[in-house]
Design an enzyme around this catalytic site. Structure first.
Site, PDB file in Angstrom:
ATOM      1  N   GLN A  50      29.500  74.072-105.920  1.00 52.06           N
ATOM      2  CA  GLN A  50      28.407  74.328-105.595  1.00 52.06           C
ATOM      3  C   GLN A  50      27.798  75.689-104.645  1.00 52.06           C
ATOM      4  OE1 GLN A  50      27.854  69.769-103.389  1.00 52.06           O
ATOM      5  NE2 GLN A  50      26.299  70.817-104.814  1.00 52.06           N
ATOM      6  N   ARG A 107      32.507  72.120 -93.491  1.00 51.66           N
ATOM      7  CA  ARG A 107      33.599  71.145 -94.541  1.00 51.66           C
ATOM      8  C   ARG A 107      32.467  71.503 -95.661  1.00 51.66           C
ATOM      9  NH1 ARG A 107      31.047  66.831 -97.800  1.00 51.66           N
ATOM     10  NH2 ARG A 107      33.052  66.259 -98.633  1.00 51.66           N
ATOM     11  N   HIS A 152      36.259  68.256-104.908  1.00 49.89           N
ATOM     12  CA  HIS A 152      35.150  67.419-104.805  1.00 49.89           C
ATOM     13  C   HIS A 152      34.643  67.258-106.225  1.00 49.89           C
ATOM     14  CE1 HIS A 152      31.106  67.811-102.076  1.00 49.89           C
ATOM     15  NE2 HIS A 152      30.509  67.746-103.221  1.00 49.89           N
ATOM     16  N   ASN A 197      35.958  63.346-102.628  1.00 50.45           N
ATOM     17  CA  ASN A 197      34.935  63.461-102.123  1.00 50.45           C
ATOM     18  C   ASN A 197      33.995  62.411-102.822  1.00 50.45           C
ATOM     19  OD1 ASN A 197      32.404  64.200-100.595  1.00 50.45           O
ATOM     20  ND2 ASN A 197      31.167  64.887-103.096  1.00 50.45           N
ATOM     21  N   GLU A 198      33.361  61.052-102.611  1.00 46.15           N
ATOM     22  CA  GLU A 198      32.409  60.464-103.574  1.00 46.15           C
ATOM     23  C   GLU A 198      33.105  60.637-104.364  1.00 46.15           C
ATOM     24  OE1 GLU A 198      28.044  62.111-103.202  1.00 46.15           O
ATOM     25  OE2 GLU A 198      27.977  61.695-101.482  1.00 46.15           O
ATOM     26  N   ASN A 338      29.054  60.422 -96.381  1.00 42.56           N
ATOM     27  CA  ASN A 338      27.989  61.605 -96.461  1.00 42.56           C
ATOM     28  C   ASN A 338      26.470  59.923 -96.525  1.00 42.56           C
ATOM     29  OD1 ASN A 338      29.649  62.956 -96.909  1.00 42.56           O
ATOM     30  ND2 ASN A 338      30.027  62.777 -99.188  1.00 42.56           N
ATOM     31  N   TYR A 340      22.593  59.427 -97.063  1.00 35.97           N
ATOM     32  CA  TYR A 340      20.935  60.528 -96.752  1.00 35.97           C
ATOM     33  C   TYR A 340      20.476  58.836 -96.934  1.00 35.97           C
ATOM     34  CZ  TYR A 340      23.338  64.474 -98.930  1.00 35.97           C
ATOM     35  OH  TYR A 340      24.585  65.116 -99.300  1.00 35.97           O
ATOM     36  N   GLU A 412      27.739  64.407 -94.437  1.00 31.34           N
ATOM     37  CA  GLU A 412      27.162  64.765 -95.086  1.00 31.34           C
ATOM     38  C   GLU A 412      26.288  63.836 -94.468  1.00 31.34           C
ATOM     39  OE1 GLU A 412      26.959  65.466 -99.515  1.00 31.34           O
ATOM     40  OE2 GLU A 412      29.117  65.959 -99.806  1.00 31.34           O
ATOM     41  N   TRP A 460      23.918  68.612 -94.946  1.00 29.25           N
ATOM     42  CA  TRP A 460      24.178  68.997 -96.002  1.00 29.25           C
ATOM     43  C   TRP A 460      23.439  69.716 -96.200  1.00 29.25           C
ATOM     44  CZ3 TRP A 460      28.504  69.680 -99.219  1.00 29.25           C
ATOM     45  CH2 TRP A 460      27.954  70.470-100.959  1.00 29.25           C
ATOM     46  N   GLU A 467      23.286  71.735-107.437  1.00 20.52           N
ATOM     47  CA  GLU A 467      22.672  70.459-107.345  1.00 20.52           C
ATOM     48  C   GLU A 467      23.482  69.616-108.220  1.00 20.52           C
ATOM     49  OE1 GLU A 467      22.509  68.755-103.960  1.00 20.52           O
ATOM     50  OE2 GLU A 467      23.214  66.886-105.524  1.00 20.52           O
ATOM     51  N   TRP A 468      24.408  70.163-108.682  1.00 22.58           N
ATOM     52  CA  TRP A 468      25.190  68.977-109.820  1.00 22.58           C
ATOM     53  C   TRP A 468      23.485  69.403-111.520  1.00 22.58           C
ATOM     54  CZ3 TRP A 468      29.348  69.914-109.392  1.00 22.58           C
ATOM     55  CH2 TRP A 468      29.956  69.319-107.830  1.00 22.58           C
ATOM     56  N   PHE A 476      19.046  72.087-100.358  1.00 28.07           N
ATOM     57  CA  PHE A 476      19.308  71.544 -99.151  1.00 28.07           C
ATOM     58  C   PHE A 476      19.758  71.597 -98.454  1.00 28.07           C
ATOM     59  CE2 PHE A 476      20.251  67.973-102.682  1.00 28.07           C
ATOM     60  CZ  PHE A 476      20.049  66.473-101.721  1.00 28.07           C
TER      61      PHE A 476
HETATM   62  C1  NOJ Z   1      26.887  64.305-102.270  1.00 30.76           C
HETATM   63  C2  NOJ Z   1      27.676  65.691-102.534  1.00 30.76           C
HETATM   64  O1  NOJ Z   1      29.432  65.057-102.107  1.00 30.76           O
HETATM   65  C3  NOJ Z   1      27.489  67.013-102.553  1.00 30.76           C
HETATM   66  O2  NOJ Z   1      28.031  67.464-103.709  1.00 30.76           O
HETATM   67  C4  NOJ Z   1      25.345  66.932-102.978  1.00 30.76           C
HETATM   68  O3  NOJ Z   1      24.822  67.786-103.196  1.00 30.76           O
HETATM   69  C5  NOJ Z   1      24.300  66.325-102.070  1.00 30.76           C
HETATM   70  N1  NOJ Z   1      25.591  64.409-102.143  1.00 30.76           N
HETATM   71  C6  NOJ Z   1      23.204  66.181-102.089  1.00 30.76           C
HETATM   72  O4  NOJ Z   1      22.918  65.670-103.505  1.00 30.76           O
END
Ligand code: NOJ
Length: 536
Positions: A50, A107, A152, A197-198, A338, A340, A412, A460, A467-468, A476
């Protein structure tokens, strides 16, 4: 009775000792750093793909996101991470930003193909090792503790081509191979490792909806050219869990004692509220919590998947052999969360639901951010994210209860604004992000005050980044990144975080206050070069 009372008084006394009086009633407005325990880590978070860029430089190999993002139509505006924030070349400047904020932790993740361009089928890339050595050494020199995520989202394309990435059990050994190189190369200085990660988000996006590579899915979840949304997600998850557990076993047997670090995993966590005030939706809440959070953490703490998942997924859910249970169970020193958003949960066993939600892989739960058209909280740029600060306290309490209050880090937490407004002035005046962090931190402080063993909080993100599938459309960062010049410009939230970390003692009166400054017709380029000279 008398003994109980004395015990209660003694415990209350201990709580009073640990938390100063003003910590006992924390509301959003007055949350302070001093509400958090001594030694608490306050940091920022990023990940390699990212922010780094330099996607084919210094010997790095191609990863799955390099390939996926180059296929037109996969990413909003056909963005990609080729350059990203050019953090590979600007990391020293980014460390300055961290210092300016006053954070004591950072991180980041290690790009698998920067270290192993072809996974275990090629050589280690010394220039990749050198980059992370420089990053780590410079962080430590500036008093910033590195929290390192080994994986990640980005995996070597070679492993996708050879055996389909995480769908294959062979990936477990590939991951361990990579992790071992990380422990050997950096472990003398890294005290906090995060294996993956996740995984729970990844399997959803990669194998249920098919929005992330390898874009696998099946109807009604989507029309992908390959995949099976009911069958593949539990397989990929199982491989990641076993890969994690094997890496932890290796770390504990060969490195931990000597290097003195701890190791955990990061999960995507969500909290849920019943959509309707009835028993079936309350049961849906507990299923949603199990299918989202506990899917990952139950095996790592207890050695098996949640009972609800066994019940509804049956043979589609893999089993752990007795030998595997031995090293999977207890394979965490800490939980990384993480967090949100919270969502509503609605039962799909007894009620009619939109197709897809009434499926075993979703636990027969429909989740949504809206009730009768009203959002559960303030809207964010990411469609499924809402501002629900009390969810922070609830998810921490849920994890605390379910996992015996093992050490936790909020790895995050962050906000990207809705209706992206390209006017720099508006993006820099991010009062909504300030409110977001303030209210989530207040909720976190309340959970800690009530005994939750949370040891760190990471925003984050440090800087706006890739952002993917949303590309650069979501921002962010505490720092705005000018997409043309890549200069970093502090947002109001950066200034707020800095002040928060200094316990409100910073006097900005003699600094140019970018919150009140009029940007008029100034364009982003000018702003970037002006502001980045002085950080904040
Ligand atoms: C979680 C992910 O780990 C991160 O890569 C992503 O950018 C954020 N969420 C925000 O969506």
């Amino acid at each position: 009775m008398q003994a109980k009372r004395i015990q209660f008084l003694f415990l209350s006394f201990l709580v009073l000792l640990k938390y100063p009086s003003h910590a006992r009633n924390i509301d959003d407005e007055d949350v302070k750093r001093s509400h958090f325990p001594d030694g608490f880590f306050f940091g920022t978070s990023t990940s390699s793909y990212q922010v780094e860029g330099a996607y084919m430089e210094d010997g790095k190999g191609l990863n799955n996101w390099d390939v996926f993002s180059h296929i037109p139509g996969n990413i909003k505006n056909n963005d990609n991470g080729d350059i990203a924030d050019n953090h590979y070349y600007r990391f020293l400047e980014d460390i300055e930003l961290m210092c300016s904020l006053g954070t004591n932790a950072y991180r980041f993740s290690i790009s698998w193909t920067r270290i192993l361009p072809r996974g275990k089928f090629g050589q280690v890339n010394p220039r990749g090792i050198m980059f992370y050595n420089k990053l780590i050494d410079n962080l430590l020199e500036r008093g910033i503790k590195p929290f390192v995520t080994i994986h990640h989202h980005d995996i070597p394309q070679e492993l996708v081509d050879r055996y389909g990435g995480w769908l294959s059990p062979l990936m477990q050994e590939d991951f361990v191979y990579f992790a071992e190189i990380c422990f050997k190369s950096f472990g003398d200085r890294i005290k906090n490792w995060i294996t993956i990660n996740e995984p729970n988000l990844l399997v959803d996006m990669s194998y249920i909806t098919g929005w992330y590579p390898p874009a696998h899915c099946s109807p009604p979840f989507g029309n992908c050219s390959a995949g099976n949304s009911d069958i593949e997600p539990p397989i990929a998850m199982h491989n990641m869990i076993l890969g994690h557990a094997k890496a932890v076993k290796l770390y504990r047997e060969h490195f931990q004692l000597k290097q003195g670090g701890s190791i955990g995993i990061v999960g995507m966590t969500k909290y849920f509220e019943p959509l309707r005030d009835n028993e079936i939706d309350r049961q849906a809440v507990s299923r949603a919590l199990a299918f989202t959070n506990a899917w990952l953490f139950d095996p790592l703490v207890y050695g098996d998947y949640p009972a609800e998942m066994r019940l509804y997924l049956g043979s589609a859910l893999p089993t752990f052999s007795p030998e595997e249970i031995n090293y999977v169970k207890g394979s965490l020193d800490f939980i990384g969360m993480n967090f949100y958003t919270s969502l509503y949960a609605k039962d799909c066993i007894h009620s009619a639901c939109i197709s897809g939600w009434d499926s075993p892989i979703r636990g027969f739960v429909y989740t949504t951010g809206e009730r009768d058209g009203e959002p559960i909280g303030g809207r964010c740029g990411i469609p499924g994210f809402f501002v629900v600060p009390e969810g922070m306290e609830k998810i921490v309490n849920y994890m605390k209860e379910r996992y015996n209050n093992m050490p936790m880090f909020v790895t995050e937490n962050g906000f990207s604004p809705p209706q992206q407004n390209d006017q720099v002035q508006v993006l820099l005046q991010d009062t909504n992000r300030v409110d977001f962090h303030r209210s989530y931190l207040a909720a976190l402080a309340r959970a800690i005050r009530n005994g939750a063993d949370v040891r760190g909080y990471f925003v984050w993100s440090l800087i706006d980044n890739f952002e993917w599938i949303e590309g650069y459309s979501q921002r962010f960062g505490l720092y705005y990144v000018d997409r043309r010049t890549l200069e970093r410009v502090p947002k109001l939230s950066a200034k707020w975080y800095k002040k928060f970390l200094a316990n409100g003692t910073i006097d900005h009166s003699n600094e140019e206050d970018f919150t009140t400054r009029s940007f008029g017709n100034t364009n982003a380029t000018t702003l970037g070069s002006e502001a980045s000279k002085s950080a904040i």
